[in-house]
Design a protein around this motif. Structure first.
Motif, short mmCIF file in Angstrom:
data_model
loop_
_atom_site.label_atom_id
_atom_site.label_comp_id
_atom_site.label_asym_id
_atom_site.label_seq_id
_atom_site.Cartn_x
_atom_site.Cartn_y
_atom_site.Cartn_z
N PHE A 23 -1.53 5.45 0.00
CA PHE A 23 -2.70 5.92 -0.74
C PHE A 23 -2.88 7.40 -0.46
O PHE A 23 -2.37 7.91 0.54
CB PHE A 23 -3.94 5.14 -0.33
CG PHE A 23 -3.88 3.68 -0.68
CD1 PHE A 23 -3.16 2.78 0.09
CD2 PHE A 23 -4.53 3.20 -1.82
CE1 PHE A 23 -3.09 1.45 -0.24
CE2 PHE A 23 -4.47 1.86 -2.16
CZ PHE A 23 -3.74 0.99 -1.37
N GLY A 43 -4.46 4.81 -5.12
CA GLY A 43 -3.26 4.09 -4.75
C GLY A 43 -2.05 4.76 -5.35
O GLY A 43 -2.03 5.05 -6.55
N SER A 78 -7.31 -0.49 -3.00
CA SER A 78 -7.37 -0.31 -1.55
C SER A 78 -8.20 -1.38 -0.85
O SER A 78 -8.06 -1.56 0.37
CB SER A 78 -7.95 1.07 -1.23
OG SER A 78 -9.29 1.18 -1.69
#
Length: 123
Positions: free
Chosen positions: A37, A47, A107
């Protein structure tokens, strides 16, 4: 539980390459889905790439597709991100992350995070 430490960041000119590495501790690394990320100042975390536990399936953000390659070595507890044809807009702090539930580039599915490594691309 897994502890993650990134390395390999730095400054590079546009068009250049960098290879990020992420070292994982613990003997259950192969059970974790892993991802990279990034977060630039004033922007939300994004991401970049993710890889399945066995390394046979990968996904990429459209912005890096064809330029970045994610890979892993479960025998060495390592995760990598090869970044080619870098652009100034790739400048950000890059984080590796691991999780048990694969949420691809979201995430929220990743429980463990490294401290980050800075990538700066100049034009």
């Amino acid at each position: 539980q897994v502890h993650l430490v990134e390395s390999g960041g730095g400054s590079v000119q546009a068009g250049g390459s960098l290879r990020l590495s992420c070292a994982a501790s613990g003997n259950t690394y192969s059970a974790y889905y892993m991802g990279w990320f990034r977060q630039a100042p004033g922007k939300e975390r994004e991401g970049v790439a993710t890889i399945s536990t066995g390394g046979d399936t990968t996904y990429y953000a459209d912005s890096v597709k064809g330029r970045f390659t994610i890979s892993r070595d479960n025998a060495k507890n390592m995760l990598y991100l090869q970044m080619d044809s870098l652009k100034p807009e790739d400048t950000a702090m890059y984080y590796c992350a691991g999780g048990r539930w694969w949420t691809i580039l979201d995430s929220r599915g990743y429980s463990y995070w490294g401290q980050g490594t800075q990538v700066t691309v100049s034009s």
